[in-house]
Design a protein around this motif. Structure first.
Motif, PDB file in Angstrom:
ATOM      1  N   GLU A  89       7.412  -4.142   6.141  1.00  0.00           N
ATOM      2  CA  GLU A  89       8.419  -3.054   5.497  1.00  0.00           C
ATOM      3  C   GLU A  89       8.008  -1.939   5.334  1.00  0.00           C
ATOM      4  OE1 GLU A  89      12.073  -5.523   3.983  1.00  0.00           O
ATOM      5  OE2 GLU A  89      10.252  -6.415   3.361  1.00  0.00           O
ATOM      6  N   ILE A  90       8.534  -0.798   5.697  1.00  0.00           N
ATOM      7  CA  ILE A  90       8.093   0.507   5.352  1.00  0.00           C
ATOM      8  C   ILE A  90       9.239   1.182   4.424  1.00  0.00           C
ATOM      9  CG2 ILE A  90       7.608   2.995   6.107  1.00  0.00           C
ATOM     10  CD1 ILE A  90       5.727   0.539   7.326  1.00  0.00           C
ATOM     11  N   PHE A  91       8.675   1.747   3.180  1.00  0.00           N
ATOM     12  CA  PHE A  91       9.975   2.074   2.412  1.00  0.00           C
ATOM     13  C   PHE A  91       9.620   3.745   1.819  1.00  0.00           C
ATOM     14  CE2 PHE A  91       9.692  -2.074   1.398  1.00  0.00           C
ATOM     15  CZ  PHE A  91      11.291  -2.692   1.242  1.00  0.00           C
ATOM     16  N   ASN A  92      10.571   4.561   1.589  1.00  0.00           N
ATOM     17  CA  ASN A  92      10.354   5.588   1.046  1.00  0.00           C
ATOM     18  C   ASN A  92      10.013   5.388  -0.237  1.00  0.00           C
ATOM     19  OD1 ASN A  92      11.264   8.020  -0.611  1.00  0.00           O
ATOM     20  ND2 ASN A  92      12.115   8.871   1.330  1.00  0.00           N
ATOM     21  N   SER A  93       8.909   6.048  -0.938  1.00  0.00           N
ATOM     22  CA  SER A  93       8.532   5.858  -2.041  1.00  0.00           C
ATOM     23  C   SER A  93       9.349   6.622  -3.399  1.00  0.00           C
ATOM     24  CB  SER A  93       6.992   6.176  -2.304  1.00  0.00           C
ATOM     25  OG  SER A  93       6.765   7.521  -2.027  1.00  0.00           O
ATOM     26  N   LYS A  94       9.889   7.441  -2.815  1.00  0.00           N
ATOM     27  CA  LYS A  94      10.978   8.451  -3.923  1.00  0.00           C
ATOM     28  C   LYS A  94      12.100   7.702  -4.260  1.00  0.00           C
ATOM     29  CE  LYS A  94       9.382  12.935  -2.167  1.00  0.00           C
ATOM     30  NZ  LYS A  94       9.805  14.250  -1.766  1.00  0.00           N
ATOM     31  N   VAL A 135       0.990  -1.157   0.131  1.00  0.00           N
ATOM     32  CA  VAL A 135      -0.042   0.018   0.163  1.00  0.00           C
ATOM     33  C   VAL A 135       0.849   1.291  -0.141  1.00  0.00           C
ATOM     34  CG1 VAL A 135      -0.168   0.300   2.466  1.00  0.00           C
ATOM     35  CG2 VAL A 135      -2.221   1.062   1.144  1.00  0.00           C
ATOM     36  N   GLY A 136       0.303   2.232  -0.674  1.00  0.00           N
ATOM     37  CA  GLY A 136       1.022   3.779  -0.599  1.00  0.00           C
ATOM     38  C   GLY A 136       0.336   4.498   0.051  1.00  0.00           C
ATOM     39  N   HIS A 137       0.851   5.570   0.738  1.00  0.00           N
ATOM     40  CA  HIS A 137       0.237   6.636   1.677  1.00  0.00           C
ATOM     41  C   HIS A 137      -0.210   7.553   0.576  1.00  0.00           C
ATOM     42  CE1 HIS A 137      -0.438   9.645   4.296  1.00  0.00           C
ATOM     43  NE2 HIS A 137      -0.145   8.960   5.369  1.00  0.00           N
ATOM     44  N   PRO A 138      -1.342   8.012   0.710  1.00  0.00           N
ATOM     45  CA  PRO A 138      -2.036   8.946  -0.253  1.00  0.00           C
ATOM     46  C   PRO A 138      -1.335  10.195  -0.424  1.00  0.00           C
ATOM     47  CG  PRO A 138      -3.601   8.635   1.576  1.00  0.00           C
ATOM     48  CD  PRO A 138      -2.455   7.508   1.849  1.00  0.00           C
ATOM     49  N   ASN A 139      -0.539  10.569   0.844  1.00  0.00           N
ATOM     50  CA  ASN A 139      -0.227  12.104   0.953  1.00  0.00           C
ATOM     51  C   ASN A 139       1.414  12.099   1.319  1.00  0.00           C
ATOM     52  OD1 ASN A 139      -2.734  13.835   0.244  1.00  0.00           O
ATOM     53  ND2 ASN A 139      -3.490  12.792   2.055  1.00  0.00           N
ATOM     54  N   GLN A 140       1.821  10.955   1.664  1.00  0.00           N
ATOM     55  CA  GLN A 140       3.204  11.014   1.915  1.00  0.00           C
ATOM     56  C   GLN A 140       4.018  10.073   1.426  1.00  0.00           C
ATOM     57  OE1 GLN A 140       4.671  12.669   4.817  1.00  0.00           O
ATOM     58  NE2 GLN A 140       2.656  13.577   5.243  1.00  0.00           N
ATOM     59  N   PRO A 141       5.334  10.370   1.105  1.00  0.00           N
ATOM     60  CA  PRO A 141       6.251   9.462   0.185  1.00  0.00           C
ATOM     61  C   PRO A 141       6.378   8.014   0.892  1.00  0.00           C
ATOM     62  CG  PRO A 141       7.681  11.255   0.985  1.00  0.00           C
ATOM     63  CD  PRO A 141       6.075  11.518   1.750  1.00  0.00           C
ATOM     64  N   LEU A 142       5.390   7.200   1.092  1.00  0.00           N
ATOM     65  CA  LEU A 142       5.723   6.038   2.083  1.00  0.00           C
ATOM     66  C   LEU A 142       4.803   4.852   1.406  1.00  0.00           C
ATOM     67  CD1 LEU A 142       4.691   7.243   5.695  1.00  0.00           C
ATOM     68  CD2 LEU A 142       6.939   6.740   4.661  1.00  0.00           C
ATOM     69  N   ILE A 143       5.902   3.708   1.205  1.00  0.00           N
ATOM     70  CA  ILE A 143       5.110   2.569   0.870  1.00  0.00           C
ATOM     71  C   ILE A 143       5.176   1.530   2.085  1.00  0.00           C
ATOM     72  CG2 ILE A 143       5.310   0.646  -0.707  1.00  0.00           C
ATOM     73  CD1 ILE A 143       6.610   2.373  -2.536  1.00  0.00           C
ATOM     74  N   ALA A 144       4.216   0.646   2.194  1.00  0.00           N
ATOM     75  CA  ALA A 144       4.280  -0.410   3.128  1.00  0.00           C
ATOM     76  C   ALA A 144       3.933  -1.730   2.737  1.00  0.00           C
ATOM     77  CB  ALA A 144       3.267  -0.176   4.501  1.00  0.00           C
ATOM     78  N   SER A 145       4.789  -2.668   2.843  1.00  0.00           N
ATOM     79  CA  SER A 145       4.325  -4.215   2.427  1.00  0.00           C
ATOM     80  C   SER A 145       4.335  -4.971   3.522  1.00  0.00           C
ATOM     81  CB  SER A 145       5.436  -4.555   1.375  1.00  0.00           C
ATOM     82  OG  SER A 145       6.690  -4.983   2.146  1.00  0.00           O
ATOM     83  N   GLY A 146       3.344  -6.125   3.619  1.00  0.00           N
ATOM     84  CA  GLY A 146       3.311  -6.919   4.402  1.00  0.00           C
ATOM     85  C   GLY A 146       3.242  -8.435   4.153  1.00  0.00           C
ATOM     86  N   SER A 147       3.662  -9.358   4.884  1.00  0.00           N
ATOM     87  CA  SER A 147       4.210 -10.666   4.426  1.00  0.00           C
ATOM     88  C   SER A 147       3.539 -11.791   5.448  1.00  0.00           C
ATOM     89  CB  SER A 147       5.606 -10.920   4.187  1.00  0.00           C
ATOM     90  OG  SER A 147       6.266 -10.849   5.255  1.00  0.00           O
ATOM     91  N   VAL A 148       3.453 -13.071   4.945  1.00  0.00           N
ATOM     92  CA  VAL A 148       2.774 -13.952   5.717  1.00  0.00           C
ATOM     93  C   VAL A 148       4.193 -14.500   6.734  1.00  0.00           C
ATOM     94  CG1 VAL A 148       1.362 -14.970   4.266  1.00  0.00           C
ATOM     95  CG2 VAL A 148       3.886 -15.777   4.110  1.00  0.00           C
ATOM     96  N   ASN A 149       5.302 -14.201   6.334  1.00  0.00           N
ATOM     97  CA  ASN A 149       6.290 -14.578   7.133  1.00  0.00           C
ATOM     98  C   ASN A 149       6.615 -13.473   8.538  1.00  0.00           C
ATOM     99  OD1 ASN A 149       7.694 -12.002   6.052  1.00  0.00           O
ATOM    100  ND2 ASN A 149       9.253 -13.376   5.103  1.00  0.00           N
ATOM    101  N   GLN A 150       5.689 -12.849   8.798  1.00  0.00           N
ATOM    102  CA  GLN A 150       5.596 -11.938  10.169  1.00  0.00           C
ATOM    103  C   GLN A 150       6.319 -10.587  10.034  1.00  0.00           C
ATOM    104  OE1 GLN A 150       6.096 -15.755  12.226  1.00  0.00           O
ATOM    105  NE2 GLN A 150       4.405 -14.908  13.723  1.00  0.00           N
ATOM    106  N   CYS A 151       6.157  -9.943   8.881  1.00  0.00           N
ATOM    107  CA  CYS A 151       7.139  -8.762   8.697  1.00  0.00           C
ATOM    108  C   CYS A 151       6.362  -7.734   7.972  1.00  0.00           C
ATOM    109  CB  CYS A 151       8.361  -9.385   7.871  1.00  0.00           C
ATOM    110  SG  CYS A 151       9.423  -7.978   7.690  1.00  0.00           S
TER     111      CYS A 151
END
Length: 195
Positions: free
Chosen positions: A125-130, A107-123
């Motif tokens: 991760e937050i990324f800078n989308s730029k 998912v991407g944040h609608p107003n901030q340069p952020l992306i988050a990914s989630g997984s079945v391996n209990q993790c």
């Protein structure tokens, strides 16, 4: 709209490719394909672009909030890719590897340069989308005992705050709040579970 693929559509997102430009609908399918269509001409089936871009099922595809010419997509294999939609979506200009082989949500944040990914391996991760820089990796709940987070099934950012809701396979929802440094940038360790 014919996506020119026999694979089932797995995700859809809408937006504008640039300020005042045409509204577009982007999506991904079960076989790793991405497609983009001009919404104004949807009745005519106006597919703007279609290509097999991932080797596994696409979990999400969306236009970047900081650059309207950038499409960001991710697959269950954990590859997150950035595409310039002004040219062909055959060659990404950036690729980042998230949790390998087990990503369930992106998912991407609608107003901030952020992306988050989630997984079945209990993790999570937050990324800078730029730049695609990893800002944080969440594996444990911030509590006294610090248990592992459960397998992630879905994610959603708050539209205005740096707040991430995480749905898990154990029927729980966790909230993670981001904080900012003195320079108003998100801190690498910024996302912590809220009580």
């Amino acid at each position: 709209i014919n996506t020119q693929s026999s694979a089932g559509v797995m995700c859809l997102s809408s937006g504008r490719s640039a300020q005042g430009m045409e509204p577009v609908l982007v999506g991904g399918n079960m076989h790793g394909g991405l497609f983009m269509t001009d919404v104004r001409a949807a009745a005519c089936g106006a597919l703007v672009s279609s290509s097999k871009c991932h080797s596994h099922r696409v979990v999400n595809a969306f236009l970047s909030t900081h650059n309207p010419h950038t499409l960001i997509s991710g697959s269950t294999a954990g590859d997150i890719k950035w595409w310039d939609i002004r040219s062909s979506i055959d060659q990404p200009f950036r690729v980042v590897q998230s949790a390998k082989g087990s990503v369930t949500s992106l998912v991407g944040h609608p107003n901030q340069p952020l992306i988050a990914s989630g997984s079945v391996n209990q993790c999570i991760e937050i990324f800078n989308s730029k730049e695609g820089e990893q800002l944080n990796q969440l594996k444990y709940l911030s509590s006294f005992l610090g248990h592992r987070i459960p397998p992630v099934s879905c994610l959603e950012f708050h539209p205005f705050h740096t707040l991430l809701a995480v749905g898990s396979t154990d029927s729980t929802i966790s909230l993670y709040k981001g904080s900012r440094s003195a320079s108003n940038d998100l801190k690498a360790e910024s996302f912590m579970a809220t009580s």
